[in-house]
Design a protein around this motif. Sequence first.
Motif, PDB file in Angstrom:
ATOM      1  N   GLY A 258       0.969  -1.099  -0.096  1.00 44.80           N
ATOM      2  CA  GLY A 258      -0.046  -0.215  -0.104  1.00 44.80           C
ATOM      3  C   GLY A 258       0.861   1.307   0.005  1.00 44.80           C
ATOM      4  N   HIS A 259       1.859   1.169   0.189  1.00 42.11           N
ATOM      5  CA  HIS A 259       3.031   2.417   0.077  1.00 42.11           C
ATOM      6  C   HIS A 259       3.616   2.550  -1.113  1.00 42.11           C
ATOM      7  CE1 HIS A 259       3.127   2.798   4.560  1.00 42.11           C
ATOM      8  NE2 HIS A 259       2.851   1.420   4.515  1.00 42.11           N
ATOM      9  N   VAL A 260       3.376   1.631  -2.053  1.00 45.95           N
ATOM     10  CA  VAL A 260       3.924   1.887  -3.594  1.00 45.95           C
ATOM     11  C   VAL A 260       2.842   2.332  -4.173  1.00 45.95           C
ATOM     12  CG1 VAL A 260       5.357   0.902  -5.477  1.00 45.95           C
ATOM     13  CG2 VAL A 260       5.635   0.253  -3.002  1.00 45.95           C
ATOM     14  N   VAL A 261       2.574   3.486  -4.879  1.00 45.05           N
ATOM     15  CA  VAL A 261       1.639   3.874  -5.561  1.00 45.05           C
ATOM     16  C   VAL A 261       1.810   4.641  -6.957  1.00 45.05           C
ATOM     17  CG1 VAL A 261       0.144   4.170  -3.588  1.00 45.05           C
ATOM     18  CG2 VAL A 261       1.462   6.125  -4.276  1.00 45.05           C
ATOM     19  N   GLY A 262       0.849   5.155  -7.782  1.00 45.58           N
ATOM     20  CA  GLY A 262       1.302   5.733  -8.856  1.00 45.58           C
ATOM     21  C   GLY A 262       1.730   7.149  -8.678  1.00 45.58           C
ATOM     22  N   LEU A 263       2.096   7.600  -9.758  1.00 50.31           N
ATOM     23  CA  LEU A 263       2.638   9.016  -9.472  1.00 50.31           C
ATOM     24  C   LEU A 263       1.469   9.951  -9.167  1.00 50.31           C
ATOM     25  CD1 LEU A 263       4.995  11.237  -9.292  1.00 50.31           C
ATOM     26  CD2 LEU A 263       5.049  11.120 -11.787  1.00 50.31           C
ATOM     27  N   GLY A 264       0.204   9.922  -9.987  1.00 57.38           N
ATOM     28  CA  GLY A 264      -0.790  10.852  -9.849  1.00 57.38           C
ATOM     29  C   GLY A 264      -0.959  10.763  -7.974  1.00 57.38           C
TER      30      GLY A 264
END
Length: 459
Positions: A258-264
């Motif tokens: 959950g800590h790795v997300v898209g740049l948006g």
Amino acid sequence: MRAPAARRGFAAIALVAALLGLVGLVAPATATPARPEGKASAVDHRPATPLHHLVVMMQSGHSFDNYLGRRSGDDGIPRGVCVPVHGGTSRPCLRPHPINGSPHANLASAAASEATAVDGGRMDGFVRAQAGSARGGAALGYYPPRSVPVLTSLANHGEVFDHWFAAVPGDTIANRLFAVTGAVPAGDPAEVPASGWSGATIFDRLQAADVAWRIYVEDYRPGLTLGSATLAERRTGQLALVPLLASSGFRRDPALSGHVVGLGRYYADLAHNRLPAVSFVVSTTHTERPPHNPAVDQELVRSVANALLASSAWSSSAFLLTYDTSGGWYDHVPPTRIDGARTGLRVPTILVSPYVKPDTVDHTTYDSASVLGLIEHNWRLPSLTGRDRTAASLLPVFSFRTPPGRPALIDARSSRPPLHQPRSLVLYGGYLLALAAGLGCVGWVLWREHPWRAAASRP
């Protein structure tokens, strides 16, 4: 014709909708920053300084001389330097030359090629390292300040480190891994191993201490795993650029995903006052790695930096831009030794913060272990390795006695729009439209129900 009670009910519904729109407009600006999952530590991990947010962005494949070698005040390209074509003699030789736009070659930059270029500290093997004078001549190219306007503007906003070295001799993967572990991998890895990486990362330390963190990845593909990745992905793609995704700890602990997300999400977190304490921004498309045109790819850097500068988080933040390797480009300063280990060549690194004096140059020797050391000191975390424990501290760069100000945004002097524009204007515009529509409905119903209008309509 509707009954008065029905119209009054409709007015109440419209009023509630308007109030909800107003709440939606205000709530994001006052939301509590997200916290990671996990047990709270008994140690106080609140920031030790007024620096509450650190945003780190690492791009790819450029030496200091290639990007900042002609900037006034920096330890840049020496006047009259001429690099021998064959080595060992002064003639024939080639001089560094200006370039613009996309480079013509993706230069050899592995550890062996870099060793040839360095030539025991003589710095005369850059042509030979590229296997010939034609290709080797390309390695002597540099970008004048006008050709990299985003980087030039960013340097004018903050502090330039002209003795910041790639932590590991060689290519991207080794340096990306070091940047989050403080450890030098065995050999010169050309790809992520099929079994992934082992060992602790800075994100494990942050997670254990309950300090908020996030990795924002351009064009993020959450379904990509080591098992499904192609050889190209393990060499240059998402897994190579975000080592955490290929770590054994990440695979064992689903909470970390959950800590790795898209740049948006980065722009949304800034707009909603949810920027975590530590953020790593990773580009996967606009990396600046040759043969990309840096003036185009640096639009992403400008967008990321300007979003932070324009946000409410800026007064307690720092933005650090660095590069993983020199990419095979010429640099005149020999690599150094840090904690007994040989570094790679110098790479461009710039720090921007309201607590950093703009348009300054720091000549101290650093590498990416100093970023780990800054995180560990500021949030009171244990060190990962000896490299980050003894790394040169970045704290003297900051002047926390200086009242935070807000500089002008990074200027690219270009008509190109920034990449990945934040959508907060669209979001807030929708809230305002909903509020206006709701208030308009309430006004219309009250006007229809007003006693003087009813009296005026009687015969």
